[in-house]
Design an enzyme around this catalytic site. Structure first.
Site, mmCIF file in Angstrom:
data_model
loop_
_atom_site.group_PDB
_atom_site.id
_atom_site.type_symbol
_atom_site.label_atom_id
_atom_site.label_comp_id
_atom_site.label_asym_id
_atom_site.label_seq_id
_atom_site.Cartn_x
_atom_site.Cartn_y
_atom_site.Cartn_z
ATOM 1 N N GLU A 33 -18.345 1.902 0.070
ATOM 2 C CA GLU A 33 -19.122 2.228 1.215
ATOM 3 C C GLU A 33 -20.175 3.442 0.862
ATOM 4 O OE1 GLU A 33 -17.437 2.954 5.157
ATOM 5 O OE2 GLU A 33 -15.970 1.136 4.957
ATOM 6 N N ALA A 44 -4.697 10.612 5.514
ATOM 7 C CA ALA A 44 -6.266 10.886 5.028
ATOM 8 C C ALA A 44 -7.079 11.158 6.343
ATOM 9 C CB ALA A 44 -6.706 9.544 4.314
ATOM 10 N N ASP A 66 -9.425 3.695 0.473
ATOM 11 C CA ASP A 66 -8.317 2.704 0.449
ATOM 12 C C ASP A 66 -8.055 2.677 -1.154
ATOM 13 O OD1 ASP A 66 -8.509 2.309 2.998
ATOM 14 O OD2 ASP A 66 -9.779 0.574 2.997
ATOM 15 N N ASP A 92 -7.609 -3.520 -6.268
ATOM 16 C CA ASP A 92 -8.019 -3.893 -5.094
ATOM 17 C C ASP A 92 -9.189 -3.172 -4.499
ATOM 18 O OD1 ASP A 92 -7.820 -5.246 -2.629
ATOM 19 O OD2 ASP A 92 -6.622 -3.394 -1.532
ATOM 20 N N GLU A 99 0.917 -0.909 -0.091
ATOM 21 C CA GLU A 99 0.145 -0.035 0.131
ATOM 22 C C GLU A 99 0.820 1.195 0.016
ATOM 23 O OE1 GLU A 99 -3.103 0.085 2.987
ATOM 24 O OE2 GLU A 99 -3.733 -1.990 2.563
#
Length: 556
Positions: free
Chosen positions: A429, A355, A444, A424, A272
């Site tokens: 949401e 973030a 993400d 990914d 990541e």
């Protein structure tokens, strides 16, 4: 004689027990007394001094970490981030609102690296400024009702920090500094709270909202007061709390700018990347989606801003000094949390992305949805959509994709992910308050921008199978493919504002232009095959190009 010896032995045992209890109490109290005695000292230590200072420092007192916001409530996933702790949701939201009332406004304005980017900030004649003056970027939302805003704020209500029950949060600020009356008006809220208040049914933030730029500055300049590991997920992420009680998710640097994902890595074991999170936020703004929470890059002092302020014992124990005399740590997670994969500073400075958190789940519930085009996350198995070319027809008959704009939102997300090379995207949401008639939050994005030399066309399968797109998205993509509004140039101009600039190397920027042309090619094939009106959903009718009615997708 034996009785006398037995009594002496019992007395000796009792004395040893009392001495042990006294020492235990002193060990617990000593760190607190030391902190009180040296609260005015912000002494820094060189890496060579770390082993001695750690032993003298003692372990901070335990306390319950206050969660003002949460980043994700995604269940049953071993890939993306989870909540640090589950927030009990009850009918009484008093505690949740009380948390919003406790904050300070004056943070540490120290910058950790020179703001060299200010020399190259675009002027009025810049491409980015010209883009935002284009009619496609000047569309307005319809009037917002109480049902369209995440929070209904009464501007006459004033928050009183003195009403707080937990007085330990006021140790470093003076309540009367908030305003002349000691009360807080809506205009004096910290930027993270103003960002939360501005969330509505259609977007996380408005196009020209000045709060966002101010929030990005806060992410870089606010003093970090607490750090904890985020539970769940495969890789290490930290929750950082600031002096103004805002919170952000910190993803540390794991790869240099010019490193690509190794060709033998599966998508679910990829790193990541902190710069991918930063670039994703800027790409989202250029696409005019406004569905990625604000992200900024920051250079963090691992000693003073992580180790010295964390109450997470598991994290604290993983710090060490490398043979090169650099400060390192590795935390706890599923992948890459070991001494061999430790995160090391230079000597104790490390880059990372921050973030901004979304509102606390106790105040704004979010619903997690499984992405219909989710990958198998298996070394050999394939997902249904990979073997069934008519898979989209089944999706279009399944709620919530059989009505409203959700399917079009999936197409937007597909294009967004393809431009980044992000494979990914297993869940997404939405805010529960708005039901199915709202946007998808793009969380993400750290596994994007891994390979500039390879375009993963399987990411575009939802678009090629469904052949649906918003007219506004289609026109913006065509605009960004033109020489005067080239996506790579716009991204370069936008990213230079970040404090960690350069964020992306030129091959990644060029790859976005190449991928954009592929997206337009797929849409052109769809239009040729099925007709323009069956592919492009006109969301530009009415109100100067704004149609926010929730019509169902046409069946074919």
């Amino acid at each position: 004689m034996k009785m006398i010896l037995l009594r002496k032995f019992r007395v000796l045992i009792l004395m040893v027990f009392l001495i042990a209890c006294s020492m235990h109490i002193m060990i617990d109290l000593l760190p607190k007394l030391e902190r009180r005695g040296s609260s005015g000292c912000s002494c820094s230590h060189t890496p060579s001094e770390e082993p001695q200072s750690w032993g003298k420092q003692g372990w901070p007192n335990k306390h319950t970490l206050r969660i003002l916001q949460d980043f994700s409530n995604e269940p049953n996933s071993n890939i993306s981030s989870h909540s640090l702790e589950k927030v009990p949701v009850t009918g009484d939201k008093t505690e949740g609102f009380r948390r919003l009332e406790h904050y300070a406004q004056h943070g540490d304005k120290k910058r950790f690296i020179p703001d060299a980017a200010t020399k190259n900030l675009p002027g009025r004649g810049s491409r980015l400024s010209a883009l935002y003056e284009h009619p496609l970027y000047k569309r307005t939302l319809p009037p917002l009702t109480d049902e369209d805003t995440l929070f209904n704020v009464n501007t006459d209500i004033r928050f009183d920090p003195k009403a707080a029950e937990d007085q330990e949060w006021h140790g470093e600020t003076n309540v009367d500094e908030f305003s002349p009356t000691g009360e807080l008006t809506a205009d004096s809220y910290p930027n993270w709270l103003r960002f939360h208040i501005g969330i509505n049914r259609y977007e996380l933030y408005s196009r020209h909202n000045p709060v966002i730029d101010a929030l990005l500055k806060d992410l870089v300049s606010q003093r970090i007061t607490s750090v904890a590991m985020k539970s769940g997920g495969t890789q290490l992420k930290l929750i950082m709390t600031f002096q103004n009680y805002g919170q952000a998710l910190f993803k540390p640097m794991k790869q240099t700018r010019d490193q690509e994902t190794p060709p033998d890595f599966f998508y679910f074991s990829d790193f990541e990347r902190h710069n991918a999170e930063i670039a994703a936020f800027h790409l989202d703004r250029i696409l005019d989606f406004h569905r990625v929470p604000p992200v900024a890059g920051r250079l963090v002092n691992m000693t003073k801003e992580i180790r010295d302020v964390t109450r997470d014992k598991k994290l604290w124990r993983t710090f060490f000094i490398s043979p090169a005399n650099n400060v390192c740590f590795y935390g706890e997670c599923s992948y890459y949390c070991s001494t061999e994969h430790a995160l090391c500073g230079k000597p104790d400075q490390i880059e990372g992305s921050l973030a901004a958190f979304l509102p606390d789940l106790a105040l704004a519930k979010r619903k997690t949805w499984r992405n219909p085009w989710r990958r198998s996350y298996h070394k050999r198995k394939k997902a249904e959509w990979e073997v069934d070319p008519d898979y989209c027809e089944e999706v279009k008959q399944t709620p919530p994709y059989d009505s409203g704009t959700r399917l079009l939102d999936i197409m937007d997300m597909t294009i967004f992910d393809f431009l980044m090379g992000n494979m990914d995207r297993h869940h997404y949401e939405t805010f529960e308050k708005f039901g199915n008639e709202t946007f998808i939050i793009h969380l993400d994005n750290g596994r994007g921008f891994g390979k500039h030399s390879h375009d993963e066309v399987s990411i575009l399968v939802p678009l090629s199978q469904c052949c649906r797109v918003r007219k506004s998205t289609h026109l913006r993509l065509q605009l960004l493919a033109k020489e005067e509004f080239l996506l790579s140039s716009l991204m370069a101009e936008s990213l230079v504002k970040d404090h960690l600039s350069p964020i992306l190397i030129q091959p990644h920027l060029d790859a976005m232009d190449r991928r954009l042309r592929q997206v337009l090619h797929v849409l052109a094939d769809c239009i040729e095959k099925e007709g323009y009106s069956n592919v492009v959903e006109d969301d530009l009718q009415g109100d100067k190009g704004t149609d926010h009615t929730h019509t169902g997708p046409r069946r074919r």
